[in-house]
Design an enzyme around this catalytic site. Structure first.
Site, PDB file in Angstrom:
ATOM      1  N   HIS A  17      10.777  -8.302   8.107  1.00 59.61           N
ATOM      2  CA  HIS A  17      10.376  -9.251   6.935  1.00 59.61           C
ATOM      3  C   HIS A  17      10.868  -8.684   5.734  1.00 59.61           C
ATOM      4  O   HIS A  17      11.453  -7.375   5.795  1.00 59.61           O
ATOM      5  CB  HIS A  17       8.884  -9.578   7.033  1.00 59.61           C
ATOM      6  N   HIS A  20      10.062  -4.809   5.113  1.00 58.70           N
ATOM      7  CA  HIS A  20      10.971  -3.742   5.661  1.00 58.70           C
ATOM      8  C   HIS A  20      12.434  -3.676   4.896  1.00 58.70           C
ATOM      9  O   HIS A  20      12.978  -2.915   4.406  1.00 58.70           O
ATOM     10  CB  HIS A  20      11.335  -4.406   7.083  1.00 58.70           C
ATOM     11  N   CYS A 125      -6.777   2.051  17.808  1.00 58.82           N
ATOM     12  CA  CYS A 125      -5.858   0.867  17.153  1.00 58.82           C
ATOM     13  C   CYS A 125      -4.486   0.804  17.785  1.00 58.82           C
ATOM     14  O   CYS A 125      -3.916   1.469  17.303  1.00 58.82           O
ATOM     15  CB  CYS A 125      -6.171   0.929  15.874  1.00 58.82           C
ATOM     16  N   CYS A 128      -2.045   0.130  14.741  1.00 61.21           N
ATOM     17  CA  CYS A 128      -1.610   1.373  14.021  1.00 61.21           C
ATOM     18  C   CYS A 128      -0.972   2.448  14.922  1.00 61.21           C
ATOM     19  O   CYS A 128      -0.559   3.457  14.398  1.00 61.21           O
ATOM     20  CB  CYS A 128      -2.901   2.259  13.334  1.00 61.21           C
ATOM     21  N   CYS A 143     -10.287  -2.586  12.237  1.00 64.30           N
ATOM     22  CA  CYS A 143      -9.302  -1.620  11.475  1.00 64.30           C
ATOM     23  C   CYS A 143      -9.015  -2.448  10.438  1.00 64.30           C
ATOM     24  O   CYS A 143      -8.819  -3.553  10.420  1.00 64.30           O
ATOM     25  CB  CYS A 143      -8.016  -1.455  12.263  1.00 64.30           C
ATOM     26  N   HIS A 146      -5.440  -4.053  10.161  1.00 67.34           N
ATOM     27  CA  HIS A 146      -5.078  -5.043  11.281  1.00 67.34           C
ATOM     28  C   HIS A 146      -6.186  -6.082  11.898  1.00 67.34           C
ATOM     29  O   HIS A 146      -5.876  -6.968  12.841  1.00 67.34           O
ATOM     30  CB  HIS A 146      -4.643  -4.241  12.710  1.00 67.34           C
ATOM     31  N   LYS A 299      -2.598 -11.146   2.162  1.00 71.88           N
ATOM     32  CA  LYS A 299      -1.455 -10.564   3.312  1.00 71.88           C
ATOM     33  C   LYS A 299      -0.525 -11.738   3.663  1.00 71.88           C
ATOM     34  O   LYS A 299      -1.135 -12.881   4.145  1.00 71.88           O
ATOM     35  CB  LYS A 299      -2.126  -9.772   4.437  1.00 71.88           C
ATOM     36  N   LYS A 302       1.933 -15.471   9.376  1.00 69.36           N
ATOM     37  CA  LYS A 302       2.537 -16.559   9.939  1.00 69.36           C
ATOM     38  C   LYS A 302       1.517 -17.862   9.811  1.00 69.36           C
ATOM     39  O   LYS A 302       2.066 -19.012   9.376  1.00 69.36           O
ATOM     40  CB  LYS A 302       3.088 -16.508  11.385  1.00 69.36           C
TER      41      LYS A 302
HETATM   42  N1  MSP Z   1       7.081   2.864  12.932  1.00 68.91           N
HETATM   43  C1  MSP Z   1       6.392   3.114  11.936  1.00 68.91           C
HETATM   44  C2  MSP Z   1       6.900   4.311  10.944  1.00 68.91           C
HETATM   45  C3  MSP Z   1       7.545   5.311  11.407  1.00 68.91           C
HETATM   46  S1  MSP Z   1       8.538   6.394  10.623  1.00 68.91           S
HETATM   47  C4  MSP Z   1       8.508   7.913  11.249  1.00 68.91           C
HETATM   48  C5  MSP Z   1       5.997   1.895  11.160  1.00 68.91           C
HETATM   49  N2  MSP Z   1       7.038   0.673  11.174  1.00 68.91           N
HETATM   50  S2  MSP Z   1       6.487  -0.667  10.472  1.00 68.91           S
HETATM   51  O1  MSP Z   1       7.457  -1.546  11.087  1.00 68.91           O
HETATM   52  O2  MSP Z   1       5.314  -1.030  10.413  1.00 68.91           O
HETATM   53  O3  MSP Z   1       6.993  -0.481   8.996  1.00 68.91           O
HETATM   54  C6  MSP Z   1       6.138   0.084   8.092  1.00 68.91           C
HETATM   55  C7  MSP Z   1       6.945   0.126   6.743  1.00 68.91           C
HETATM   56  O4  MSP Z   1       7.475  -1.039   6.630  1.00 68.91           O
HETATM   57  C8  MSP Z   1       6.108   0.299   5.349  1.00 68.91           C
HETATM   58  O5  MSP Z   1       5.877   1.704   5.255  1.00 68.91           O
HETATM   59  C9  MSP Z   1       6.950  -0.049   4.527  1.00 68.91           C
HETATM   60  O6  MSP Z   1       8.340   0.699   4.248  1.00 68.91           O
HETATM   61  C10 MSP Z   1       7.587  -1.383   5.066  1.00 68.91           C
HETATM   62  N3  MSP Z   1       6.763  -2.396   4.901  1.00 68.91           N
HETATM   63  C11 MSP Z   1       6.314  -3.465   6.123  1.00 68.91           C
HETATM   64  N4  MSP Z   1       5.599  -4.273   5.362  1.00 68.91           N
HETATM   65  C12 MSP Z   1       5.432  -4.175   3.890  1.00 68.91           C
HETATM   66  C13 MSP Z   1       4.959  -4.838   3.094  1.00 68.91           C
HETATM   67  N5  MSP Z   1       4.323  -6.119   3.297  1.00 68.91           N
HETATM   68  N6  MSP Z   1       5.193  -4.542   1.438  1.00 68.91           N
HETATM   69  C14 MSP Z   1       5.795  -3.484   1.469  1.00 68.91           C
HETATM   70  N7  MSP Z   1       6.384  -2.606   2.563  1.00 68.91           N
HETATM   71  C15 MSP Z   1       6.259  -2.962   3.978  1.00 68.91           C
HETATM   72  O7  MSP Z   1       4.965   1.864  10.472  1.00 68.91           O
END
Ligand code: MSP
Length: 510
Positions: A17, A20, A125, A128, A143, A146, A299, A302
């Protein structure tokens, strides 16, 4: 000097999304900015493919594990490719190269006697992929990230103690004030370090989680996903692959990890202590940003229908304006809201600011000067001051700005401000009036030159966000745009250059 920039590696249990997309765009913008400053940059991103969450999502898929992981990982890779992200390496934790480094790292700490086995009961959790303390949970025992109660789990596991390095880490943070940026997150980490640290559980019994890297010293277990995932930052640059690690050390020396605040603890507490055990220096910088929230500050989800789909908004406004908007609109002091309407407003701002300016001035000189850049020997003090202000501001940011969201955010603000200033100048000088009076010819040409040279400076500055737009503007001014360097000298646009009126930089969107 070599710089190394990383994004988190993303879980593949869902579709990518806008969050990312954002961190990965931020990394690409920083890479381009550093390259313009003359640095050699290695940039990595990738997918985190192990653990309970991903395993659960595979179970619903009816596919082979390998195909499922590849399909989900490709969803991220394809998005990043579509967004023209210039990553140098895309890591997949299911690759044999990465897994081999995880095994090596585990063996290394095991042989140093840093791993112990014990029975453990804790609240887990799944969201996380972490055990939680009661103090981590909200008043309902959920949590907070979540919105679910963690599960009580009792099992035998392997542990890596952290407490012995707590004071070292506190001292490190206090003596390296720019280690974690922005500073408020360093304070948050010091808060996490105020109490003794529990041992980190680094295994999962295969009876519960089998999607992972086998522990090299006990194959009834797989490696805890965070231990596995964090290692990506060193596996991607070949830790222990070149004998004395010379090449690895050279790249590692200037590493910046980008992330949102959700994964601060794993990066700022577990990771440096893991690295210390492996005999590797802490990462040079951690750059932490806030969250994108749906409109109204809630937040994205969907069920609420407020999720911003990166593909949809890319189709709407194009990737470059989206990159610019995201970097400009992300707050440097908290979270930010995002919606399709806000994105459209951002697009229109760009179109009215840089887009209109370029089109107006080029159309004007196509008519009156055969499209040729006029001479610059009659600029008055006001013209020179405008160009010098713009050039000096960009020069300062490019020269002194660090590798951070603040720098990128300030640069995007200053680009819009420069555009506003030149638009205001253009309106005040009214060159379309000057053009009608032959006795004001010199003044007319000075105003046009000033406007064109300001556009050139803006085009160079905007390159990290909008490389194609940047080159289009430069080409429209007759400037060779093969290699764009962070050089901001005013009055460098050659007189006599042939300008070209092309298509609008930011075509109208509904
Ligand atoms: N897999 C772990 C990270 C491991 S790194 C060694 C993880 N993955 S995640 O898919 O949840 O990605 C988290 C990261 O995605 C956040 O730290 C950020 O970089 C990005 N984001 C995901 N959702 C976000 C928002 N709503 N807003 C901003 N960034 C976000 O955690």
């Amino acid at each position: 000097m070599k710089k190394y920039i990383t994004t988190p590696i993303y879980y593949i249990n869902g579709a990518p999304h806008i969050g990312h997309a954002f961190t990965t765009i931020l990394g690409d913008v920083l890479k381009k900015l550093e390259q313009m400053r003359g640095f050699d940059v290695f940039y990595t991103t990738g997918t985190d493919e192990h653990g309970q969450k991903n395993q659960a999502s595979w179970q619903e898929s009816g596919m082979s594990v390998e195909d499922f992981l590849k399909m989900r990982s490709d969803n991220f890779k394809n998005l990043f490719d579509k967004m023209d992200i210039d990553y140098d390496f895309f890591v997949r934790t299911s690759s044999k190269e990465h897994k081999a480094v995880v095994s090596d790292a585990l063996n290394y700490i095991y042989n140093k006697g840093l791993v112990k086995k014990k029975s453990y009961e804790g609240l887990y959790c799944e969201g996380c992929e972490q055990f939680k303390k009661p103090s981590d949970l909200d008043e309902r025992g959920f949590c907070p990230d979540h919105q679910k109660a963690p599960k009580l789990i009792t099992e035998e596991n392997y542990f890596f103690p952290l407490e012995q390095d707590r004071q070292w880490l506190i001292d490190y943070i206090n003596t390296h004030p720019d280690w974690i940026k922005p500073k408020r997150f360093a304070k948050e980490v010091l808060g996490m370090l105020a109490e003794p640290l529990d041992d980190l559980c680094i295994s999962r019994p295969k009876s519960r989680v089998w999607l992972g890297v086998d522990l090299p010293f006990d194959n009834d277990f797989v490696t805890y996903i965070w231990f596995d995932a964090l290692i990506n930052y060193i596996s991607s640059i070949g830790w222990k692959s070149d004998g004395d690690n010379t090449k690895f050390n050279e790249t590692w020396a200037n590493v910046t990890h980008l992330m949102a605040k959700d994964i601060l603890k794993t990066h700022a507490v577990y990771w440096p202590i893991m690295l210390k055990a492996l005999g590797v220096e802490p990462p040079k910088h951690l750059i932490v940003h806030g969250y994108w929230l749906g409109e109204g500050g809630i937040k994205m989800s969907k069920s609420l229908g407020n999720v911003v789909d990166p593909y949809e908004v890319m189709d709407l406004m194009g990737i470059e304006p989206l990159r610019f908007y995201l970097c400009n609109a992300m707050s440097t002091t908290g979270d930010s809201q995002i919606s399709v309407d806000l994105l459209k407003q951002g697009y229109k701002q760009l179109a009215n600011n840089i887009g209109n300016l370029q089109m107006r001035v080029l159309k004007m000189i196509a008519k009156s000067l055969d499209g040729k850049v006029p001479a610059n020997n009659a600029l008055d003090a006001k013209d020179k001051a405008l160009l010098e202000n713009i050039a000096n501001t960009f020069e300062r940011i490019y020269k002194y700005g660090d590798t951070s969201l603040e720098t990128v955010s300030e640069l995007s603000d200053e680009i819009l401000k420069a555009g506003d200033a030149v638009n205001a100048y253009f309106a005040a000088e009214a060159p379309w009036v000057l053009a009608k009076d032959e006795s004001k010819r010199d003044r007319y040409e000075a105003v046009i030159y000033t406007t064109l040279d300001a556009l050139r400076l803006i085009a160079v500055a905007v390159y990290p966000f909008m490389p194609v737009v940047s080159k289009k503007i430069l080409a429209s001014l007759g400037v060779n745009a093969d290699e764009i360097k962070a050089e901001f000298q005013p009055c460098q646009l050659p007189s006599g250059n042939q300008t070209v009126v092309g298509d609008p930089l930011f075509p109208f969107i509904a």
